[in-house]
Scaffold this motif. Sequence first.
Motif, PDB file in Angstrom:
ATOM      1  N   UNK A   5       1.045  -1.201   0.536  1.00 64.19           N
ATOM      2  CA  UNK A   5       0.242   0.211  -0.022  1.00 64.19           C
ATOM      3  C   UNK A   5       0.657   1.416   0.034  1.00 64.19           C
ATOM      4  N   UNK A   6       2.517   0.858   0.557  1.00 67.24           N
ATOM      5  CA  UNK A   6       2.708   2.784   0.791  1.00 67.24           C
ATOM      6  C   UNK A   6       3.176   3.062  -0.112  1.00 67.24           C
ATOM      7  N   UNK A   7       3.795   1.884  -1.504  1.00 70.54           N
ATOM      8  CA  UNK A   7       4.382   2.144  -2.349  1.00 70.54           C
ATOM      9  C   UNK A   7       3.132   2.176  -3.611  1.00 70.54           C
ATOM     10  N   UNK A   8       2.055   1.903  -3.599  1.00 66.72           N
ATOM     11  CA  UNK A   8       0.973   2.090  -4.267  1.00 66.72           C
ATOM     12  C   UNK A   8       0.971   3.437  -4.478  1.00 66.72           C
ATOM     13  N   UNK A   9       0.913   3.819  -3.284  1.00 66.24           N
ATOM     14  CA  UNK A   9       0.824   5.859  -2.632  1.00 66.24           C
ATOM     15  C   UNK A   9       1.778   7.037  -2.891  1.00 66.24           C
ATOM     16  N   UNK A  10       2.881   5.746  -4.104  1.00 66.72           N
ATOM     17  CA  UNK A  10       3.844   6.533  -4.715  1.00 66.72           C
ATOM     18  C   UNK A  10       4.273   7.191  -5.494  1.00 66.72           C
ATOM     19  N   UNK A  11       4.291   8.840  -6.471  1.00 66.22           N
ATOM     20  CA  UNK A  11       3.447   9.555  -6.873  1.00 66.22           C
ATOM     21  C   UNK A  11       3.565   9.360  -8.750  1.00 66.22           C
ATOM     22  N   UNK A  12       4.852   8.675  -8.835  1.00 62.73           N
ATOM     23  CA  UNK A  12       5.244   7.911  -9.969  1.00 62.73           C
ATOM     24  C   UNK A  12       5.470   7.096 -10.200  1.00 62.73           C
ATOM     25  N   UNK A  13       4.597   6.259  -9.759  1.00 56.78           N
ATOM     26  CA  UNK A  13       4.709   4.059  -9.916  1.00 56.78           C
ATOM     27  C   UNK A  13       3.548   3.735 -11.150  1.00 56.78           C
ATOM     28  N   UNK A  14       4.441   2.692 -11.636  1.00 57.38           N
ATOM     29  CA  UNK A  14       3.309   2.845 -13.012  1.00 57.38           C
ATOM     30  C   UNK A  14       2.275   1.757 -12.189  1.00 57.38           C
ATOM     31  N   UNK A  15       3.371   0.446 -12.164  1.00 60.93           N
ATOM     32  CA  UNK A  15       2.716  -0.717 -11.107  1.00 60.93           C
ATOM     33  C   UNK A  15       3.482  -1.051  -9.528  1.00 60.93           C
ATOM     34  N   UNK A  16       2.510  -2.050  -8.917  1.00 66.89           N
ATOM     35  CA  UNK A  16       3.345  -2.918  -8.096  1.00 66.89           C
ATOM     36  C   UNK A  16       2.536  -3.437  -7.850  1.00 66.89           C
ATOM     37  N   UNK A  17       3.185  -4.734  -7.734  1.00 68.22           N
ATOM     38  CA  UNK A  17       2.076  -6.221  -7.197  1.00 68.22           C
ATOM     39  C   UNK A  17       3.287  -6.542  -6.420  1.00 68.22           C
ATOM     40  N   UNK A  18       2.748  -7.898  -5.722  1.00 70.13           N
ATOM     41  CA  UNK A  18       3.532  -8.980  -4.923  1.00 70.13           C
ATOM     42  C   UNK A  18       4.050  -9.687  -5.854  1.00 70.13           C
ATOM     43  N   UNK A  19       4.798 -10.235  -5.713  1.00 62.41           N
ATOM     44  CA  UNK A  19       4.850 -11.519  -6.627  1.00 62.41           C
ATOM     45  C   UNK A  19       4.675 -12.818  -5.509  1.00 62.41           C
ATOM     46  N   UNK A  20       4.013 -13.441  -6.036  1.00 62.19           N
ATOM     47  CA  UNK A  20       2.785 -14.723  -5.312  1.00 62.19           C
ATOM     48  C   UNK A  20       3.269 -16.002  -7.001  1.00 62.19           C
ATOM     49  N   UNK A  21       2.648 -16.980  -6.365  1.00 63.26           N
ATOM     50  CA  UNK A  21       2.143 -17.682  -7.229  1.00 63.26           C
ATOM     51  C   UNK A  21       1.032 -18.638  -6.517  1.00 63.26           C
ATOM     52  N   UNK A  22       0.276 -18.965  -7.128  1.00 57.08           N
ATOM     53  CA  UNK A  22      -1.272 -18.986  -7.241  1.00 57.08           C
ATOM     54  C   UNK A  22      -1.029 -21.019  -7.271  1.00 57.08           C
ATOM     55  N   UNK A  23      -1.634 -21.517  -6.293  1.00 55.43           N
ATOM     56  CA  UNK A  23      -1.547 -23.154  -5.935  1.00 55.43           C
ATOM     57  C   UNK A  23      -2.440 -23.629  -5.662  1.00 55.43           C
ATOM     58  N   UNK A  24      -3.287 -24.219  -5.968  1.00 53.47           N
ATOM     59  CA  UNK A  24      -4.562 -25.157  -6.241  1.00 53.47           C
ATOM     60  C   UNK A  24      -4.249 -25.781  -4.643  1.00 53.47           C
ATOM     61  N   UNK A  25      -5.336 -25.075  -3.291  1.00 53.53           N
ATOM     62  CA  UNK A  25      -6.106 -26.211  -2.896  1.00 53.53           C
ATOM     63  C   UNK A  25      -5.746 -25.331  -1.935  1.00 53.53           C
ATOM     64  N   UNK A  26      -4.809 -24.552  -1.580  1.00 52.23           N
ATOM     65  CA  UNK A  26      -4.131 -23.642  -0.447  1.00 52.23           C
ATOM     66  C   UNK A  26      -4.979 -22.312  -0.455  1.00 52.23           C
ATOM     67  N   UNK A  27      -4.583 -21.195   0.730  1.00 48.95           N
ATOM     68  CA  UNK A  27      -4.879 -20.821   1.138  1.00 48.95           C
ATOM     69  C   UNK A  27      -4.343 -19.291   0.703  1.00 48.95           C
ATOM     70  N   UNK A  28      -4.625 -18.102   0.380  1.00 42.66           N
ATOM     71  CA  UNK A  28      -3.821 -17.264   0.837  1.00 42.66           C
ATOM     72  C   UNK A  28      -3.134 -16.471   2.382  1.00 42.66           C
ATOM     73  N   UNK A  29      -1.837 -16.927   1.631  1.00 44.10           N
ATOM     74  CA  UNK A  29      -1.512 -16.732   3.204  1.00 44.10           C
ATOM     75  C   UNK A  29      -0.728 -14.994   3.810  1.00 44.10           C
ATOM     76  N   UNK A  30      -1.724 -14.177   4.227  1.00 42.16           N
ATOM     77  CA  UNK A  30      -2.089 -12.268   3.745  1.00 42.16           C
ATOM     78  C   UNK A  30      -0.597 -12.466   4.992  1.00 42.16           C
ATOM     79  N   UNK A  31       0.264 -11.248   5.028  1.00 39.72           N
ATOM     80  CA  UNK A  31       1.356 -10.873   5.556  1.00 39.72           C
ATOM     81  C   UNK A  31       1.206  -9.387   5.967  1.00 39.72           C
TER      82      UNK A  31
END
Length: 167
Positions: free
Chosen positions: A141-167
């Motif tokens: 959220x802090x990175x996405x609030x920066x003014x000169x940002x084109x894009x920012x996202x987490x590098x995560x891998x989706x695995x079937x049958x597993x819940x998303x880990x939030x940190x």
Amino acid sequence: MAHYTPPKPHYGGQLGLLGLLCMLALTGCMTLADRMPGAMSWLPAMAQPASSHTPVALPVHAVSEADMKAVFIVRFDADPALDPVGKTFRKDAAYAHATYQDWASNRPALKDLKLIRASYSGELILGLPKDSPREADAVLQDIQAMSNLAYAERDVMALPGRKRETQ
């Protein structure tokens, strides 16, 4: 009546076989030269095989994704200070890391984030160390609030049958 012309000889097969035999002979000579130290001494110095076979040390990056709590893929718009990071990362990683640290030092959203790699297109892969007190979602959220940002996202891998880990 049609006039008969005999077929012209085709030398492709013979030339290919000759080329293959030449390469095989050259490979055999080089193998022999490697195993017998004085076998190629009659050649000029520039054509002789190297005398020592020392392994080349490749640079090891101090930052790895395994040491990170979270990894982010980030790109900033038109920031000339970041151009050298993407352009020199593969050639001179130490310079790219130093340039990134210098640029990020006065940006609180990038506090604690380490440069893992960078691409020629200007995309930065940043990591949040495991020992950082910051949470991954708050950092994003802090990175996405920066003014000169084109894009920012987490590098995560989706695995079937597993819940998303939030940190």
